[in-house]
Design a protein around this motif. Structure first.
Motif, PDB file in Angstrom:
ATOM      1  N   VAL A  36      36.354 -86.411 -33.036  1.00  0.00           N
ATOM      2  CA  VAL A  36      35.701 -86.010 -34.286  1.00  0.00           C
ATOM      3  C   VAL A  36      35.254 -87.228 -35.087  1.00  0.00           C
ATOM      4  O   VAL A  36      34.110 -87.304 -35.559  1.00  0.00           O
ATOM      5  CB  VAL A  36      36.636 -85.121 -35.126  1.00  0.00           C
ATOM      6  N   THR A  37      36.170 -88.206 -35.248  1.00  0.00           N
ATOM      7  CA  THR A  37      35.863 -89.331 -36.140  1.00  0.00           C
ATOM      8  C   THR A  37      34.946 -90.369 -35.500  1.00  0.00           C
ATOM      9  O   THR A  37      34.109 -90.959 -36.192  1.00  0.00           O
ATOM     10  CB  THR A  37      37.161 -90.019 -36.591  1.00  0.00           C
ATOM     11  N   LEU A  38      35.099 -90.606 -34.210  1.00  0.00           N
ATOM     12  CA  LEU A  38      34.287 -91.646 -33.566  1.00  0.00           C
ATOM     13  C   LEU A  38      32.949 -91.129 -33.073  1.00  0.00           C
ATOM     14  O   LEU A  38      31.966 -91.886 -33.023  1.00  0.00           O
ATOM     15  CB  LEU A  38      35.048 -92.266 -32.395  1.00  0.00           C
ATOM     16  N   TYR A  39      32.889 -89.844 -32.705  1.00  0.00           N
ATOM     17  CA  TYR A  39      31.660 -89.325 -32.091  1.00  0.00           C
ATOM     18  C   TYR A  39      31.073 -88.123 -32.824  1.00  0.00           C
ATOM     19  O   TYR A  39      30.074 -87.561 -32.387  1.00  0.00           O
ATOM     20  CB  TYR A  39      31.920 -88.943 -30.626  1.00  0.00           C
ATOM     21  N   GLY A  40      31.699 -87.716 -33.926  1.00  0.00           N
ATOM     22  CA  GLY A  40      31.159 -86.622 -34.725  1.00  0.00           C
ATOM     23  C   GLY A  40      31.187 -85.274 -34.036  1.00  0.00           C
ATOM     24  O   GLY A  40      30.327 -84.416 -34.296  1.00  0.00           O
ATOM     25  N   ALA A  41      32.154 -85.026 -33.180  1.00  0.00           N
ATOM     26  CA  ALA A  41      32.235 -83.755 -32.457  1.00  0.00           C
ATOM     27  C   ALA A  41      32.553 -82.608 -33.413  1.00  0.00           C
ATOM     28  O   ALA A  41      33.366 -82.750 -34.327  1.00  0.00           O
ATOM     29  CB  ALA A  41      33.308 -83.827 -31.370  1.00  0.00           C
TER      30      ALA A  41
END
Length: 392
Positions: A36-41
């Motif tokens: 979620v935080t690194l790739y915006g999933a």
């Protein structure tokens, strides 16, 4: 083997067991956060990514140990798994978008998860006693006590990127321990163990026969009860007991800590008592635990019952591994199949929770269902005489 080599191995094996377990005790609790935080999933993308990652892990846990069995060599595959772990963390640190991260998780994430399986397979194949196998399993449990706390502490205090640094360091240690174990074997002048000739198809074929199928089914059910009750513990405390959710953390933490001395006790008993007797004792403890939690009046009682939970899971985790290694004579396949009882048990646990939703109190019903399922396994053990075969 020289005294110096034996001394190094006494240190090296526990160190390897600790760090191979720690790698995934750190990764698993924060993987969703990293996505979620690194790739915006999104939530849906996170779910699909985790599903793909787990599928890759499931396949790796069957294929790699089977290949190791055929060659009679578990340390060279362990070295490749260590290299894959380093490559995975490197890829997660540099890939620019979620699709690339998912590809890395599928292609590189499965092999490192097989590391502990290969360690246990090598222990068994080298003639280690069941007691030593269970003692090593206790080290793995301790890593799973420390890992999630360490992962969340680093992520909260610094950032998800800092957790990648922690994972990279752990992966590097795993690669180093694999190299040292291989070097130790060479220095000891040991020949490569004889190949077993086992294959995934042969193992699956054995599952069509009576005892192997019953063993897998019994331990899958026991794993499912544990997964289900751990999953809903917070909701059970908050909704069924009407208490602060922190009590769930206290209870699960107590169970995890008590599991370590329970495993050590099981390790002392496994060479002196039959596996059947230990499984019976574990199922009795599990049935009592689930039944009493289903009617517990307050969170204090819930916490007080955790020693029963620790004994139950110590038997499932410790004795279960030795039973599988006896029933499926190829050590790699045996350890891989046992690992996958947890994965399949997690799927069954979802169904158990869904079925309990029809009850007036869903969460007490989950514990009651766990008691019934564990009692059913207990009856099966007593009736069908599930036990370790005599050694030749």
């Amino acid at each position: 083997m020289t005294t110096a080599t034996a001394g190094r191995d006494r240190v090296l094996w526990p160190l390897a067991a600790w760090f191979w377990a720690l790698q995934f005790a750190v990764l698993n609790p924060i993987l969703a956060v990293l996505l979620v935080t690194l790739y915006g999933a999104s939530d849906a993308q996170t779910g699909l990514a985790l599903a793909a990652y787990n599928l890759g892990g499931f396949l790796a846990s069957l294929v790699i140990p089977a290949a190791a069995d055929r060659r009679g060599d578990y340390l060279r595959p362990l070295l490749l798994c260590g290299a894959s772990g380093v490559a995975l963390i490197g890829a997660l640190a540099v890939v620019p978008a979620l699709p690339f991260a998912v590809v890395a998780l599928v292609l590189l994430g499965g092999p490192p998860g097989v590391g502990s399986t290969l360690l246990f397979a090598q222990l068994r194949h080298s003639g280690a006693s069941p007691e030593r196998v269970v003692r090593t399993r206790a080290i793995v449990s301790f890593a799973w006590v420390v890992g999630p706390v360490l992962a969340t502490a680093v992520t909260s205090a610094f950032s998800p990127a800092a957790a990648l640094v922690l994972l990279a360091a752990t992966a590097a240690v795993n690669l180093a321990t694999a190299l040292l174990l291989l070097r130790s074997r060479r220095r000891a002048g040991l020949e490569r163990p004889a190949a077993t000739g086992a294959s995934p198809l042969a193992a699956l074929a054995r599952l069509r026969t009576g005892r192997p199928l019953l063993v897998v089914g019994a331990f899958t059910v026991l794993q499912a009860t544990n997964v289900a009750t751990v999953t809903i513990a917070g909701l059970y405390v908050a909704r069924s007991l009407q208490a602060p959710i922190v009590w769930a953390g206290v209870a699960l933490g107590a169970a995890a800590l008590l599991e370590i001395p329970a495993l050590l006790l099981v390790g002392r008993l496994v060479g002196r008592r039959s596996a059947r007797a230990l499984v019976v004792a574990g199922c009795v403890a599990g049935t009592l635990y689930y039944a009493l939690v289903a009617v517990a009046p307050n969170p204090v009682v819930f916490v007080a019952l955790q020693p029963l939970n620790a004994v139950f899971f110590a038997v499932v985790a410790g004795v279960g591994l030795t039973v599988f290694q006896d029933v499926f004579h190829a050590p790699g396949i045996a350890s891989g199949l046992f690992t996958n009882t947890r994965r399949i048990g997690a799927v069954l646990a979802s169904g158990l929770i869904a079925a309990a939703a029809v009850a007036p109190d869903t969460y007490r019903a989950v514990y009651a269902s766990g008691a019934a399922a564990t009692l059913a396994v207990l009856v099966g053990v007593l009736v069908l005489r599930l036990r370790r075969p005599a050694r030749s």
